[in-house]
Design a protein around this motif. Structure first.
Motif, mmCIF file in Angstrom:
data_model
loop_
_atom_site.group_PDB
_atom_site.id
_atom_site.type_symbol
_atom_site.label_atom_id
_atom_site.label_comp_id
_atom_site.label_asym_id
_atom_site.label_seq_id
_atom_site.Cartn_x
_atom_site.Cartn_y
_atom_site.Cartn_z
ATOM 1 N N LEU A 1 0.816 -1.051 -0.051
ATOM 2 C CA LEU A 1 0.178 0.077 0.193
ATOM 3 C C LEU A 1 0.848 1.349 0.091
ATOM 4 O O LEU A 1 0.313 2.194 -0.579
ATOM 5 C CB LEU A 1 -0.923 -0.049 1.219
ATOM 6 C CG LEU A 1 -2.018 -0.983 1.235
ATOM 7 C CD1 LEU A 1 -2.786 -1.159 2.400
ATOM 8 C CD2 LEU A 1 -2.846 -0.656 0.071
ATOM 9 N N LEU A 2 2.018 1.304 0.780
ATOM 10 C CA LEU A 2 2.780 2.397 0.906
ATOM 11 C C LEU A 2 3.549 2.654 -0.282
ATOM 12 O O LEU A 2 3.964 3.880 -0.641
ATOM 13 C CB LEU A 2 3.647 2.344 2.048
ATOM 14 C CG LEU A 2 2.801 2.441 3.374
ATOM 15 C CD1 LEU A 2 3.709 2.157 4.666
ATOM 16 C CD2 LEU A 2 2.289 4.017 3.599
ATOM 17 N N SER A 3 4.171 1.721 -0.911
ATOM 18 C CA SER A 3 5.037 1.765 -1.966
ATOM 19 C C SER A 3 4.754 1.291 -3.347
ATOM 20 O O SER A 3 5.341 1.513 -4.486
ATOM 21 C CB SER A 3 6.621 1.160 -1.571
ATOM 22 O OG SER A 3 6.358 -0.218 -1.684
ATOM 23 N N GLY A 4 3.505 0.242 -3.596
ATOM 24 C CA GLY A 4 3.097 -0.337 -4.453
ATOM 25 C C GLY A 4 3.872 -1.594 -4.902
ATOM 26 O O GLY A 4 3.290 -2.286 -5.839
ATOM 27 N N THR A 5 4.843 -1.847 -3.864
ATOM 28 C CA THR A 5 5.392 -3.349 -4.130
ATOM 29 C C THR A 5 5.329 -3.760 -2.778
ATOM 30 O O THR A 5 5.776 -3.318 -1.852
ATOM 31 C CB THR A 5 6.768 -3.177 -4.694
ATOM 32 O OG1 THR A 5 7.274 -4.656 -4.814
ATOM 33 C CG2 THR A 5 7.707 -2.204 -3.941
ATOM 34 N N THR A 6 5.598 -5.344 -2.610
ATOM 35 C CA THR A 6 5.422 -5.902 -1.184
ATOM 36 C C THR A 6 6.981 -6.139 -0.790
ATOM 37 O O THR A 6 7.176 -6.425 0.287
ATOM 38 C CB THR A 6 5.048 -7.482 -1.472
ATOM 39 O OG1 THR A 6 5.786 -8.162 -2.516
ATOM 40 C CG2 THR A 6 3.579 -7.304 -2.022
ATOM 41 N N ARG B 1 -4.919 5.532 -12.872
ATOM 42 C CA ARG B 1 -3.764 4.840 -13.722
ATOM 43 C C ARG B 1 -2.345 4.942 -13.297
ATOM 44 O O ARG B 1 -1.525 3.713 -13.288
ATOM 45 C CB ARG B 1 -3.790 5.576 -15.092
ATOM 46 C CG ARG B 1 -2.952 4.904 -16.133
ATOM 47 C CD ARG B 1 -3.126 5.620 -17.378
ATOM 48 N NE ARG B 1 -4.537 5.475 -17.731
ATOM 49 C CZ ARG B 1 -5.211 5.684 -18.867
ATOM 50 N NH1 ARG B 1 -4.491 6.345 -19.977
ATOM 51 N NH2 ARG B 1 -6.513 6.134 -18.926
ATOM 52 N N SER B 2 -1.734 5.919 -12.598
ATOM 53 C CA SER B 2 -0.441 5.866 -12.065
ATOM 54 C C SER B 2 -0.212 5.356 -10.841
ATOM 55 O O SER B 2 0.916 4.730 -10.741
ATOM 56 C CB SER B 2 0.216 7.279 -12.261
ATOM 57 O OG SER B 2 -0.703 7.934 -11.277
ATOM 58 N N ARG B 3 -1.392 4.953 -10.185
ATOM 59 C CA ARG B 3 -1.200 4.475 -8.754
ATOM 60 C C ARG B 3 -2.406 3.597 -8.597
ATOM 61 O O ARG B 3 -3.388 3.871 -8.131
ATOM 62 C CB ARG B 3 -1.218 5.465 -7.730
ATOM 63 C CG ARG B 3 0.098 6.108 -7.476
ATOM 64 C CD ARG B 3 0.216 7.348 -6.363
ATOM 65 N NE ARG B 3 1.451 7.892 -6.499
ATOM 66 C CZ ARG B 3 1.926 8.104 -5.490
ATOM 67 N NH1 ARG B 3 1.714 7.775 -4.112
ATOM 68 N NH2 ARG B 3 3.193 9.036 -5.439
ATOM 69 N N PRO B 4 -2.462 2.422 -9.074
ATOM 70 C CA PRO B 4 -3.461 1.600 -9.145
ATOM 71 C C PRO B 4 -3.943 1.352 -7.538
ATOM 72 O O PRO B 4 -4.987 0.953 -7.464
ATOM 73 C CB PRO B 4 -3.147 0.396 -9.691
ATOM 74 C CG PRO B 4 -1.693 0.318 -10.076
ATOM 75 C CD PRO B 4 -1.264 1.717 -9.880
ATOM 76 N N LEU B 5 -3.148 1.452 -6.495
ATOM 77 C CA LEU B 5 -3.660 1.124 -5.296
ATOM 78 C C LEU B 5 -4.047 2.532 -4.477
ATOM 79 O O LEU B 5 -4.175 2.519 -3.433
ATOM 80 C CB LEU B 5 -2.831 0.498 -4.415
ATOM 81 C CG LEU B 5 -2.505 -1.017 -4.845
ATOM 82 C CD1 LEU B 5 -1.235 -1.615 -4.350
ATOM 83 C CD2 LEU B 5 -3.531 -1.920 -4.955
#
Length: 165
Positions: A119-124, A147-151
């Motif tokens: 959630l914070l960075s877009g990656t686990t 579009r640029s931040r799907p979450l």
């Protein structure tokens, strides 16, 4: 939207003859939940919670129920899919990103560490939060998914751990 991630409190040790799903909170774990609730009450921390989602594992259910009871939260409890310790956190991250309700989610590591990072960075990976037992993390969605931040864009509000209380 506000999101609160609460890792379950201390549970009984893993026993080879018992399924992991049945591990219950210890007395220390129950005390951890009570101390967290007391800390929040005394400091008059206003929690914006519409629902409580929890994993099906007994220790998470107990943590959710105790937290709800101690803070007198008049909100529904729901067992939510995708919150087991070793499940992929990305589907839950997407579900939370699309949620219109502020929720408290009660779950486990390593899932929670990866979920918070996602959630914070877009990656686990890498893991950004070292989730302690009975640690409570507050995230606020500052921007809707796009579009640029799907979450969406999430901001860390605060993080409480038992040793700080």
């Amino acid at each position: 939207m506000n999101l609160y991630l609460l890792r379950h409190a201390e549970a009984e040790p893993d026993e080879p003859d018992e399924p992991d799903v049945n591990r219950r909170l210890t007395r220390k774990g129950e005390k951890q939940v009570d101390e967290l609730a007391t800390f929040l009450r005394k400091r008059e921390v206003e929690l914006d919670i519409s629902e409580i989602w929890h994993s099906p594992l007994v220790r998470a259910v107990q943590t959710a129920e105790l937290f709800q009871k101690e803070l007198k939260l008049d909100v529904p409890l729901h067992e939510a899919p995708g919150l087991r310790p070793d499940e992929d956190p990305r589907p839950m991250a997407l579900r939370l990103a699309c949620s219109r309700k502020s929720v408290l989610v009660v779950g486990h590591n390593p899932h929670f560490e990866s979920l918070a990072s996602c959630l914070l960075s877009g990656t686990t990976q890498p893991v950004l939060i070292d989730f302690k037992k009975c640690g409570l993390l507050h995230l606020e969605r500052a921007e809707e998914p796009g579009r640029s931040r799907p979450l969406g864009h999430w901001i860390l509000g605060w993080y409480l751990v038992p040793k700080l209380l």
